[in-house]
Design a protein around this motif. Sequence first.
Motif, short mmCIF file in Angstrom:
data_model
loop_
_atom_site.label_atom_id
_atom_site.label_comp_id
_atom_site.label_asym_id
_atom_site.label_seq_id
_atom_site.Cartn_x
_atom_site.Cartn_y
_atom_site.Cartn_z
N UNK A 1 14.90 -40.88 -10.90
CA UNK A 1 13.38 -40.73 -11.97
C UNK A 1 13.69 -40.76 -13.52
N UNK A 2 14.92 -40.38 -13.44
CA UNK A 2 14.97 -40.28 -15.44
C UNK A 2 15.34 -41.78 -15.81
N UNK A 3 16.28 -42.20 -15.25
CA UNK A 3 16.19 -43.67 -15.72
C UNK A 3 15.07 -44.30 -15.37
N UNK A 4 14.41 -44.10 -14.30
CA UNK A 4 13.29 -45.15 -14.92
C UNK A 4 11.64 -44.45 -15.83
N UNK A 5 12.27 -43.20 -16.41
CA UNK A 5 11.15 -43.17 -17.67
C UNK A 5 12.03 -44.24 -18.72
N UNK A 6 13.10 -43.38 -18.98
CA UNK A 6 14.11 -44.16 -20.17
C UNK A 6 13.81 -45.55 -19.96
N UNK A 7 13.42 -46.64 -18.69
CA UNK A 7 13.65 -47.66 -18.84
C UNK A 7 12.37 -48.14 -19.15
N UNK A 8 11.12 -47.27 -18.99
CA UNK A 8 9.92 -47.72 -19.28
C UNK A 8 9.89 -47.42 -20.87
N UNK A 9 10.57 -46.68 -21.87
CA UNK A 9 10.24 -45.79 -22.76
C UNK A 9 10.83 -46.82 -23.46
N UNK A 10 11.80 -47.87 -22.85
CA UNK A 10 12.60 -49.14 -23.83
C UNK A 10 12.11 -50.71 -23.87
N UNK A 11 11.44 -50.44 -22.41
CA UNK A 11 10.87 -51.89 -22.73
C UNK A 11 9.15 -51.55 -23.38
N UNK A 12 8.72 -49.98 -23.62
CA UNK A 12 7.55 -50.13 -24.76
C UNK A 12 8.34 -50.36 -26.39
N UNK B 1 7.89 -38.43 -42.19
CA UNK B 1 9.05 -38.49 -43.34
C UNK B 1 9.26 -37.88 -44.29
N UNK B 2 10.50 -37.32 -44.41
CA UNK B 2 10.78 -36.63 -45.79
C UNK B 2 11.49 -36.27 -46.26
N UNK B 3 12.15 -35.91 -46.91
CA UNK B 3 13.64 -35.41 -47.64
C UNK B 3 14.70 -36.25 -47.56
N UNK B 4 15.63 -36.21 -46.95
CA UNK B 4 16.74 -37.34 -46.64
C UNK B 4 16.67 -38.06 -45.59
N UNK B 5 15.06 -38.31 -44.81
CA UNK B 5 15.47 -39.36 -43.77
C UNK B 5 15.57 -40.33 -43.79
N UNK B 6 16.20 -41.25 -43.04
CA UNK B 6 17.02 -42.72 -43.66
C UNK B 6 15.87 -43.55 -42.67
N UNK B 7 14.97 -44.32 -43.24
CA UNK B 7 13.55 -44.95 -43.15
C UNK B 7 13.43 -46.40 -41.50
N UNK B 8 14.74 -46.39 -41.61
CA UNK B 8 15.44 -47.82 -40.70
C UNK B 8 15.27 -46.23 -39.01
N UNK B 9 16.05 -45.35 -39.63
CA UNK B 9 16.45 -44.54 -38.40
C UNK B 9 15.32 -44.20 -37.60
N UNK B 10 14.06 -43.62 -38.67
CA UNK B 10 12.69 -42.86 -38.32
C UNK B 10 11.74 -43.99 -37.63
N UNK B 11 12.18 -45.49 -38.28
CA UNK B 11 10.80 -46.08 -37.67
C UNK B 11 11.16 -46.35 -36.67
N UNK B 12 12.58 -46.83 -35.95
CA UNK B 12 13.12 -46.88 -35.35
C UNK B 12 13.07 -46.03 -33.85
N UNK B 13 12.91 -44.64 -34.18
CA UNK B 13 12.37 -43.29 -33.00
C UNK B 13 11.22 -43.21 -33.27
#
Length: 264
Positions: A1-12, A209-221
């Motif tokens: 089940x967890x693998x299925x959810x993870x797969x859907x997340x990455x497809x999205x 998005x604030x402080x010392x957050x990295x833009x690329x990492x935040x957009x990816x997340x």
Amino acid sequence: MKESIKKVKYIRFLYRAGFFLVLTFLFLVSSTFIYFFTVDKRKRLHKLIKNSNFYRDLALKLFNIKVYINNFNLNPEESYIITPNHLSYLDILILKNSDKNLFVSTYEVKNTFLFGKIAEYGGSVFIDRQSKNGIKQEIEILKDVLEKGFNLVIFLEGTTSNGETVLPFKSSFVELAFQIGIKIAPTCIKYKAVNGEKLNEKNRDLIFYYGDMKLFNHVFNFLLNVKSVEVEVVFLKPINPKDFKDRKELSKYLHSEILRCYTE
């Protein structure tokens, strides 16, 4: 089940990232065409804003961002200085609800890979907030934009916050309102929900998005984990600078009104 959810997340994620890259490419190509083949600067700016707003609407649908406008009260025949609180780079998409709105941004943003060019073609006016010597010259540039019939969106906090409060306002650019007698439209941005769940301390960093957050990492997340966003924009009563003795008094009033709305 967890693998299925993870797969859907990455497809999205792949779907959204791919579609976003296509939209960005088309936006940059169409904007470049407008930039080089429209001679009149005012007409060019209008076309660039209208073009960017078209892609903005597509981006909101792609990321499933629902924007609820409350109490919109700006006269389309007038120009305003719009002063919202600032929480995320998404604020730009959310406030591009008019073909008249230009954003005041910094050279730091302009020099950011890809996002700088997107901001430029989206209708941003760039200034150097760190330079006190050049403030008068920059005010003249902003004044010229207002006198041409555009609205200026200025984030008076100068940076983004973590959403716990509204940071103190910098009063320098409020001077514009006094110099040309233009009204200020205080505006309150309130993110209400993420992924169908009420905004809270656990999920807010998916959006804010604030402080010392990295833009690329935040957009990816964001692309990976955010399925939907709900945000409310409240337009408060426009303010005439003539009702205040100076820019500091006006800035404090703007801050108090937006903070009151934000914490309601």
